[in-house]
Design an enzyme around this catalytic site. Structure first.
Site, mmCIF file in Angstrom:
data_model
loop_
_atom_site.group_PDB
_atom_site.id
_atom_site.type_symbol
_atom_site.label_atom_id
_atom_site.label_comp_id
_atom_site.label_asym_id
_atom_site.label_seq_id
_atom_site.Cartn_x
_atom_site.Cartn_y
_atom_site.Cartn_z
ATOM 1 N N CYS A 119 -25.702 60.417 71.755
ATOM 2 C CA CYS A 119 -26.345 61.540 71.196
ATOM 3 C C CYS A 119 -27.791 61.535 71.088
ATOM 4 C CB CYS A 119 -25.728 61.764 69.791
ATOM 5 S SG CYS A 119 -26.038 63.596 69.394
ATOM 6 N N HIS A 145 -19.910 61.595 70.418
ATOM 7 C CA HIS A 145 -19.504 60.636 69.233
ATOM 8 C C HIS A 145 -17.911 60.281 69.383
ATOM 9 C CE1 HIS A 145 -23.453 60.975 67.216
ATOM 10 N NE2 HIS A 145 -23.417 62.381 67.498
#
Length: 493
Positions: free
Chosen positions: A333, A432
């Protein structure tokens, strides 16, 4: 009418979340349709629901313990600190506003409506609601602005059990003081739990007896200090970010996660530390980076600020040098964004800077937009389609380049696309939770085993089953150390 029980605490990190998790599992095992609820949560540890809503990770874990699918009503208000920018307010899973701490309280009426809407929804859908408070209910300077502690208890007329943390010291004073500062709610307090005790419980008996007399509430149990639950604790980031090398000194694969100032979703890496052949630590020390086989840049709530930190510490230079020497560098991310060539922020979403140079290890650029992407994903590794992954996205930037590390479907958006990029021994992704994929985890570790002349291991443990065992163990410990029948009596079960 659904039955109710509320767990409040004398402070943050006193164990409320874990006790609620345990009670959810104990109740589920009794065949009762139970759900967790926390009106307002402040955390950088979040989870994305099936419909793309963002809630606190703790409530997602509690829902798992309860055997129900997490939804936004279990945590209608999520607060995400954003440094000098203030606090991101997520309402029913979607970004509502970003405000400073003063202006935030002007939103009480609106937020309270969202809280009661969610409560009414859950009460219709479930037979038992276990409610978690936040911090301490005795912040008397904020009582009029409360939407998460006694305001919820009073609205529902819910019985409250108060948890105190003896490991910090002063547990009797904090329990006594909390009850006495909230005397107008005295009838709602039904008992207390002493948590995180080290030693023989008989030592506490005189103090417990005296406190019971002073506040006219029973002690419902003394829970021992648990060194390792295996369950992510939203308040436990400072406790979790410790050196795990000492625990598995002979493990062949060393993994270092950069300990960013604004690290988010550090639970991404929990599965890696339970692998038998890995050593996991969080660090920014050069000597730790130099000894690593794999370095991971995690997600960040303030990507620009954390990238500036890496530059100030000259860690960006170290990463470039290590990448040349064959160390595997991974970005998740915000870490993925940092590994690119440029971060462009025309709307000043992340920073007052409109453009910032990245570390330059991946041929991509990231453009930041005000809109946040939140979705669960499923897919596979493009180079080895048999390696399946699941996870979730939660980010504001869009990264441009020749993406193609994973082929994914954004399940809540019904969209199929490519995510991430690999360039030699450097790769990044927005996803994630990918290390919860057993096959991906073993694929990653085995490549380093082979590199060191070791045979690959075919077997990888099931993270899903291990998580279940962690919850069961926690539930068994809590049930063993509480007067559970009296707890159920208080809840009206």
């Amino acid at each position: 009418m659904a039955k109710l029980l509320m767990i409040q605490g004398t402070s943050s990190n006193c164990g409320k979340s874990l006790i609620v998790t345990a009670l959810c599992r104990i109740t589920k095992n009794r065949g009762i349709k139970v759900a967790p609820f926390k009106a307002q949560n402040m955390s950088l540890q979040s989870f994305i629901t099936e419909d793309g809503g963002e809630i606190g990770l703790a409530q997602a874990i509690q829902a798992e313990a309860a055997g129900v699918v997490p939804n936004v009503h279990m945590n209608p208000v999520l607060l995400k600190p954003s440094g000098q920018q203030g606090i991101q307010i997520v309402v029913h899973g979607k970004l509502y506003k970003t405000l400073n701490s003063i202006d935030f309280y002007s939103e009480k009426k609106k937020l309270w409506e969202n809280v009661t809407d969610s409560l009414n929804y859950l009460l219709k859908e479930h037979d038992f609601l276990i409610i978690e408070g936040a911090g301490s209910p005795a912040e008397i300077n904020l009582l009029e602005k409360d939407i998460v502690n006694m305001a919820v208890a009073e609205y529902l007329k819910a019985p409250v059990i108060l948890v105190g943390d003896i490991d910090r010291g002063g547990v009797f004073a904090s329990l006594y003081g909390t009850v006495k500062l909230l005397e107008k709610y005295d009838s709602l307090f039904k008992g207390f739990i002493i948590n995180k005790f080290r030693g023989h419980v008989d030592i506490l008996s005189p103090g417990i007896k005296k406190l019971e007399e002073l506040i006219n509430k029973p002690c419902l149990g003394v829970v021992p200090y648990l060194d390792e639950t295996g369950i992510s604790d939203e308040d436990g980031v400072s406790m979790r970010l410790i050196n795990f090398f000492a625990q598995k000194v002979n493990a062949p694969v060393k993994i270092v996660v950069l300990r960013l100032r604004y690290i988010s979703n550090f639970n991404d890496f929990e599965p890696l530390r339970f692998e038998p052949d890995t050593e996991l630590m969080y660090s920014l020390k050069k000597e730790d980076l130099l000894s690593a086989d794999i370095i991971i840049i995690p997600g960040s709530k303030k990507t620009f600020e954390d990238l500036k930190l890496l530059r100030e510490l000259k860690i960006d230079q170290t990463l470039r040098e290590l990448a040349k020497n064959g160390v595997e560098i991974i970005g998740i991310c915000g870490g993925f964004q940092m590994l690119g060539e440029k971060l462009i922020d025309p709307y000043m979403v992340e920073s007052s800077l409109r453009e910032f140079d990245g570390i330059g290890l991946l041929p991509v650029e990231t453009l930041f937009y005000p809109e946040k992407i939140t979705t669960q994903v499923e897919g596979c590794l493009c180079s080895e389609p048999s390696i399946k992954i699941t996870g979730y996205e939660i980010h504001k930037g869009i990264t441009y380049g020749h993406l193609g590390l994973f082929k994914i479907t954004r399940t809540s958006m019904n969209q199929t696309l490519f995510d991430g990029i690999v360039c030699g021994n450097v790769w990044g992704t927005y996803i994630h939770g990918i290390f919860e994929s057993d096959s991906l985890r073993r694929w990653l570790i085995n490549r380093h085993r082979v590199k060191k002349g070791l045979n690959p291991i075919d077997y990888s443990f099931s993270w899903k089953k291990l998580k279940e065992s962690f919850i069961d163990t926690l539930a068994n410990t809590i049930e063993k150390n509480l007067d559970i029948n009296r707890v159920w009596e208080i809840a009206g079960l």
